[in-house]
Design an enzyme around this catalytic site. Structure first.
Site, short mmCIF file in Angstrom:
data_model
loop_
_atom_site.label_atom_id
_atom_site.label_comp_id
_atom_site.label_asym_id
_atom_site.label_seq_id
_atom_site.Cartn_x
_atom_site.Cartn_y
_atom_site.Cartn_z
N SER A 102 7.80 4.59 5.49
CA SER A 102 8.88 3.85 4.84
C SER A 102 8.67 3.83 3.33
O SER A 102 7.66 4.32 2.83
CB SER A 102 8.94 2.42 5.39
N ASP A 143 0.86 -1.17 0.00
CA ASP A 143 0.00 0.00 0.00
C ASP A 143 0.90 1.23 0.00
O ASP A 143 1.97 1.23 0.61
CB ASP A 143 -0.85 0.06 1.27
N HIS A 149 5.02 -7.21 0.00
CA HIS A 149 4.81 -8.51 -0.63
C HIS A 149 5.59 -8.62 -1.93
O HIS A 149 6.16 -7.65 -2.41
CB HIS A 149 3.31 -8.70 -0.88
#
Length: 298
Positions: free
Chosen positions: A258, A115, A171
């Site tokens: 991040s 995201d 991911h």
């Protein structure tokens, strides 16, 4: 300094809710803040110490206010009741219900690994990588490997910035075989646009981890996770040199905003035009893990 991005679902321009906005304004826009930043905030021991606090029971008191101020949708989380989290970091690294992050089912589609808010560039100049308008860095400096950087000349780059409100697990964007993570030491500047406009070569100066990923559809690609202020740790949860499925978890960031950077070799992927167009216009595009970002180049 307001931060605006494009909501991909609606096409609308939205203003970002910034966690700790006044503090960041002081750090990156005043002389006294800059002194405090350089002498304390950017250093490893500060982020490590603050990160350890987020792992204590006392830190759980922050969760309610954090959820309210950043308008976090708790219905997405596997555990919706904030009273069931024993520490703030346990909440911050929360897992989501798989149904809330469906994977694009096109076999040769590239999916977002996280995201966040994305900038994207094709046919990159490895000696003039874009940080923000007017500021650049070299790929060799980012990777700390000149030969590896040369292999990605003319390729494609995605920079996905995660805000504190975002889901903080990352991911794999395709199926394939990941190598072991390589740690590159560095500082702990914020990755907020305020800092990106202020700190030259910020991505090259922050702590980061690099993984060479032999993907099934796009060939070798590079996956980098970049740390930031108060990111206590970058945690890798995958097993190196074992085949992984598209969308399987690679790891997670503990507390703090991040960044995930993805690099492709030349002529491997065709990115979706809306993301490229928004980048040219100077806007990040809000994306979710599992969304299509492009397709394999025939």
């Amino acid at each position: 300094m307001a931060i605006y991005y494009i909501d991909r679902k609606t096409g609308e321009t939205r203003e970002e809710i910034v966690a700790g906005d006044q503090f960041l304004q002081w750090l990156y826009r005043t002389g006294s803040g800059s002194f405090f930043l350089e002498t304390l905030i950017k250093r490893k021991f500060f982020s490590a110490l603050y990160g350890k606090y987020q792992d204590t029971g006392q830190s759980r008191k922050k969760i309610k206010g954090f959820v309210q101020s950043l308008a976090i949708d708790l219905s997405e989380a596997k555990i919706e009741d904030i009273g069931k989290y024993s520490t703030f970091n346990e909440f911050f690294t929360r897992e989501l219900k798989p149904s809330r992050r469906p994977l694009c089912n096109q076999p040769e589609a590239l999916i977002s690994p996280a995201d966040g808010r994305v900038f994207a560039w094709e046919n990159i100049d490895i000696d003039l990588m874009v940080q923000v308008k007017g500021l650049a860095y070299t790929l060799a400096d980012l990777l700390q490997d000149q030969a590896l950087a040369l292999a990605y000349s003319g390729g494609t780059c995605l920079v996905i910035r995660l805000c504190p409100a975002d889901y903080h697990r990352f991911h794999f964007p395709d199926s394939g075989v990941p190598g072991p993570p390589q740690q590159i030491k560095g500082s702990y500047y914020s990755v907020n646009p305020l800092a990106l406009h202020k700190i030259i070569r910020l991505y090259c100066r922050n702590k980061r981890e690099l993984t060479v990923f032999r993907s099934d559809h796009f060939g070798d690609m590079l996956l980098l996770e970049v740390g930031a202020t108060c990111v206590g740790s970058i945690i890798q949860t995958y097993s190196a040199n074992q085949h992984v499925a598209k969308g399987s978890e690679k790891g997670y960031f503990k507390f703090g905003g991040s960044t995930v950077i993805v690099l492709f070799k030349k002529d491997r992927v065709k990115l979706d035009e809306d993301i490229l167009d928004h980048t040219v216009s100077g806007f990040e595009t809000k994306i979710l893990m599992g969304e299509r970002l492009g397709v394999k180049l025939k």
